[in-house]
Design a protein around this motif. Structure first.
Motif, PDB file in Angstrom:
ATOM      1  N   ARG A 136      50.513 -27.810 -55.488  1.00  0.00           N
ATOM      2  CA  ARG A 136      50.588 -29.146 -54.885  1.00  0.00           C
ATOM      3  C   ARG A 136      50.178 -29.107 -53.422  1.00  0.00           C
ATOM      4  O   ARG A 136      49.998 -30.154 -52.806  1.00  0.00           O
ATOM      5  N   LEU A 137      50.014 -27.914 -52.870  1.00  0.00           N
ATOM      6  CA  LEU A 137      49.543 -27.791 -51.483  1.00  0.00           C
ATOM      7  C   LEU A 137      48.161 -28.428 -51.300  1.00  0.00           C
ATOM      8  O   LEU A 137      47.739 -28.696 -50.180  1.00  0.00           O
ATOM      9  N   ILE A 138      47.483 -28.656 -52.411  1.00  0.00           N
ATOM     10  CA  ILE A 138      46.166 -29.286 -52.266  1.00  0.00           C
ATOM     11  C   ILE A 138      46.290 -30.677 -51.662  1.00  0.00           C
ATOM     12  O   ILE A 138      45.392 -31.127 -50.953  1.00  0.00           O
ATOM     13  N   TYR A 139      47.442 -31.340 -51.881  1.00  0.00           N
ATOM     14  CA  TYR A 139      47.580 -32.688 -51.313  1.00  0.00           C
ATOM     15  C   TYR A 139      47.597 -32.654 -49.789  1.00  0.00           C
ATOM     16  O   TYR A 139      46.762 -33.313 -49.154  1.00  0.00           O
ATOM     17  N   VAL A 174      44.221 -21.051 -48.680  1.00  0.00           N
ATOM     18  CA  VAL A 174      44.141 -19.614 -48.969  1.00  0.00           C
ATOM     19  C   VAL A 174      45.038 -19.197 -50.155  1.00  0.00           C
ATOM     20  O   VAL A 174      44.539 -18.585 -51.107  1.00  0.00           O
ATOM     21  N   PRO A 175      46.324 -19.536 -50.146  1.00  0.00           N
ATOM     22  CA  PRO A 175      47.153 -19.127 -51.290  1.00  0.00           C
ATOM     23  C   PRO A 175      46.701 -19.768 -52.599  1.00  0.00           C
ATOM     24  O   PRO A 175      46.885 -19.171 -53.667  1.00  0.00           O
ATOM     25  N   LEU A 176      46.113 -20.936 -52.521  1.00  0.00           N
ATOM     26  CA  LEU A 176      45.644 -21.582 -53.750  1.00  0.00           C
ATOM     27  C   LEU A 176      44.497 -20.786 -54.361  1.00  0.00           C
ATOM     28  O   LEU A 176      44.450 -20.544 -55.566  1.00  0.00           O
ATOM     29  N   ALA A 177      43.562 -20.372 -53.502  1.00  0.00           N
ATOM     30  CA  ALA A 177      42.444 -19.579 -54.003  1.00  0.00           C
ATOM     31  C   ALA A 177      42.956 -18.238 -54.521  1.00  0.00           C
ATOM     32  O   ALA A 177      42.513 -17.744 -55.569  1.00  0.00           O
ATOM     33  N   ALA A 211      47.625 -14.803 -62.305  1.00  0.00           N
ATOM     34  CA  ALA A 211      48.550 -15.364 -61.319  1.00  0.00           C
ATOM     35  C   ALA A 211      49.278 -16.574 -61.898  1.00  0.00           C
ATOM     36  O   ALA A 211      50.466 -16.775 -61.665  1.00  0.00           O
ATOM     37  N   MET A 212      48.536 -17.355 -62.650  1.00  0.00           N
ATOM     38  CA  MET A 212      49.122 -18.537 -63.274  1.00  0.00           C
ATOM     39  C   MET A 212      50.285 -18.134 -64.167  1.00  0.00           C
ATOM     40  O   MET A 212      51.365 -18.733 -64.145  1.00  0.00           O
ATOM     41  N   ARG A 213      50.024 -17.086 -64.963  1.00  0.00           N
ATOM     42  CA  ARG A 213      51.054 -16.643 -65.909  1.00  0.00           C
ATOM     43  C   ARG A 213      52.253 -16.080 -65.145  1.00  0.00           C
ATOM     44  O   ARG A 213      53.398 -16.378 -65.449  1.00  0.00           O
ATOM     45  N   ARG A 242      56.359 -22.183 -61.027  1.00  0.00           N
ATOM     46  CA  ARG A 242      56.167 -22.217 -59.578  1.00  0.00           C
ATOM     47  C   ARG A 242      54.691 -22.378 -59.204  1.00  0.00           C
ATOM     48  O   ARG A 242      54.361 -22.815 -58.109  1.00  0.00           O
ATOM     49  N   TRP A 243      53.802 -22.035 -60.156  1.00  0.00           N
ATOM     50  CA  TRP A 243      52.366 -22.161 -59.880  1.00  0.00           C
ATOM     51  C   TRP A 243      52.016 -23.621 -59.578  1.00  0.00           C
ATOM     52  O   TRP A 243      51.333 -23.932 -58.598  1.00  0.00           O
ATOM     53  N   GLN A 244      52.515 -24.497 -60.424  1.00  0.00           N
ATOM     54  CA  GLN A 244      52.229 -25.924 -60.231  1.00  0.00           C
ATOM     55  C   GLN A 244      52.768 -26.418 -58.908  1.00  0.00           C
ATOM     56  O   GLN A 244      52.091 -27.163 -58.188  1.00  0.00           O
ATOM     57  N   LEU A 245      53.970 -25.978 -58.601  1.00  0.00           N
ATOM     58  CA  LEU A 245      54.600 -26.370 -57.345  1.00  0.00           C
ATOM     59  C   LEU A 245      53.721 -25.927 -56.169  1.00  0.00           C
ATOM     60  O   LEU A 245      53.414 -26.705 -55.265  1.00  0.00           O
TER      61      LEU A 245
END
Ligand code: HEM
Lengths: 200, 311
Positions: free
Chosen positions: A148-151, A125-128, A135-137, A142-145
């Motif tokens: 990583r929840l996709i793993y 959910v937070p990834l979507a 949001a990326m900007r 912290r966006w990349q961090l």
């Protein structure tokens, strides 16, 4: 219209809609079998997982082929994974459990395969929600961090599949194998090895 | 006489097999154009009608599951673990010649030829609910006779406390057996009093016709108050024994599948709450009944037993 169809992203969008289109057509046709609800649950679950694995395949493929443009498609792949996960979860909440909060809570607490699937879904959910450029900007590093929840989401998705199968583990093991491969190629050790092989 | 079908579905709305096949042939014509992959059309000869079948005076007041669903949605791992595998692959099963060995603790052991078995007792229709451990159910008009008929002719001795049912093991005919998904052959078991119960059926037909291969031809067990996997298919041996047999599913996962496996909404399987079920053909799930709705007839068999322990 012509210009639109020449863009690879448009094709990807059309491709991502095909599993849903297939379900709709089969539904109209009466081709969903004796248990249409199970058919839809399995189909949407499978496509959610495939979507996640495709998303995870982007970076290794980019490294392998040197086509850095591939990363542009990652967001759409991830969003399709989430879209099918939503349909999948909805099938369960609505058609399986009739939105009964007590039954759902018990299922999540008592059945490991549901616990895993539900956790995977919650992680997505937070990834979507942070998939937009804005949001990326805003999130910066912290966006990349966060993403990583996709793993863990993918690992839980595979566990979910492994735990729900009655006896024949072949199919979930195939997904486990693909996920394992996608994770192993990310290890620094593997990358060094690959780089050395390439140099030689 | 009670109405045979629930009021919302008229008998005329239920597709009998011959009309279903008629339609299917029509659909197969269209099928050439079908978009759907994986719905391969296979030609099928109509199974033979069984004659002299007595109607079921106790048929439940519930809509019967259509023939197509009963014959295309099967758990029969001998032909693969997908629900559509048996319908697609069971053509390779040869049901003649076929024998069923009745042996063990009996005075009159005998290897029955299937055609002799078919004449053993008058054929009856039995419309039973079938509840799968996976949480779905059907209403199926079987044709067969009570297992008790066969047991009486075998004259069990005092040592016969349990019955072991063994299904065919032949990977040439049963492609699913080429992989050890289960410890082949498939074995099931019943306690003597369960086996003697008048509801316990040896089925040889479905919807008044010879049993299709994917449903366990030529002869199978049907125990309507237990989860579906207890009803072993394509039987080749019935053995009278002293100890509870080690069944195929108990061997595969002893903590998940017990010997009794009575339908019980209060005892959950680790993966499925058994409180509800989806009746094939319905969208939402309905409550599962104790002993699959046969409590009046069978609860006495288990009086005093802790059904949570003996699951
Ligand atoms: C709210 C969260 C979720 C719930 C409650 C849930 C529940 C379920 C249920 C009930 C089944 C069918 C079990 C059966 O009848 O055999 C299933 C299958 C499946 N689910 Fe989920 N799920 C959830 C999230 C996910 C997510 C996030 C993924 C993917 C990453 C996923 C992937 C799958 C797969 C691959 C299958 C099996 C499909 C097949 O058998 O072909 N699920 N899920």
């Amino acid at each position: 219209m012509h210009g639109l169809l020449r863009r690879p992203g448009s094709w990807l969008f059309v491709a991502g809609c095909l599993p849903l289109l297939r379900l709709i057509l089969l539904g109209v046709w009466g081709g969903l079998g004796a248990d249409p609800v199970e058919f839809v649950a399995h189909s949407t679950g499978t496509w959610a997982l495939i979507g996640l694995l495709l998303t995870l395949a982007v970076t290794p493929l980019r490294r392998l082929t040197g086509r850095s443009g591939l990363v542009r498609h990652r967001r759409m792949l991830g969003l399709f994974a989430f879209f099918y996960a939503c349909l999948h979860a909805l099938t369960y909440f609505w058609l399986d459990q009739s939105f009964d909060p007590r039954a759902i809570a018990r299922d999540i607490l008592e059945r490991p395969f549901i616990t895993a699937g539900f956790t995977a879904f919650v992680l997505l959910v937070p990834l979507a929600a942070t998939s937009t450029r804005a949001a990326m900007r805003r999130l910066g590093r912290r966006w990349q961090l966060l993403h990583r929840l996709i793993y863990p989401a993918a690992v839980l998705g595979v566990l979910h599949f492994l735990w729900l199968v009655k006896k024949d583990l072949t199919e979930p093991l195939v997904y486990a194998g693909v996920l394992g491969l996608l994770l192993v190629v990310r290890l620094r050790w593997t990358q060094r090895l690959l780089a050395r092989v390439r140099e030689e | 006489m009670p109405p045979r079908h629930s009021p919302d579905i008229l008998p005329s709305e239920i597709t009998p097999p011959d009309i279903y096949r008629e339609r299917r042939r029509f659909m197969q014509g269209i099928g050439a154009l079908a978009l759907a992959a994986g719905f391969g059309a296979t030609a099928e000869a109509a199974p033979a009608r069984l004659t002299g079948v007595r109607a079921d005076p106790q048929a439940p007041d519930e809509a019967r599951t259509p023939y197509r669903d009963i014959t295309t949605y099967n758990n029969f791992y001998e032909f693969g673990s997908g629900k559509d595998d048996p319908a697609a692959r069971a053509d390779s099963l040869r049901t003649r010649p076929w024998t069923v060995a009745v042996e063990g603790a009996v005075n009159r052991p005998r290897v029955w030829d299937i055609d002799a078995l078919l004449r053993l007792a008058p054929l009856e229709e039995r419309v039973y609910r079938l509840r799968c451990v996976e949480g779905w159910s059907m209403v199926i008009p079987w044709v067969g006779f009570s297992l008790a008929e066969l047991i009486r002719r075998a004259e069990p001795t005092g040592d016969a406390k349990y019955l072991e049912f063994v299904s065919l093991h032949d990977p040439a005919q049963m492609p699913g057996q080429r992989r050890r998904v289960l410890d082949w052959p498939y074995v099931e078991g019943l306690r003597m009093d369960e086996a003697m119960h008048p509801l316990t059926l040896l089925a040889v037909g479905l919807y008044g016709e010879v049993l299709p291969n994917q449903n366990g031809a030529p002869i199978r067990l049907v125990v309507p108050w237990k989860y579906g996997f207890k009803s072993a298919k394509s039987l080749v041996r019935i053995r009278f024994v002293e100890k509870p047999p080690r069944t195929a599913w108990m061997a595969a996962a002893p903590d998940e599948y017990g010997f009794y496996s009575n339908v019980n909404p209060q005892v959950a399987h680790p993966r499925w709450s058994q409180a509800k079920e989806r009746r094939i053909g319905e969208l939402f799930r309905r409550d599962t009944l104790m002993f699959n709705g046969y409590a009046d007839a069978v609860a006495g068999l288990y009086r005093g037993m802790d059904l949570k322990r003996y699951f």
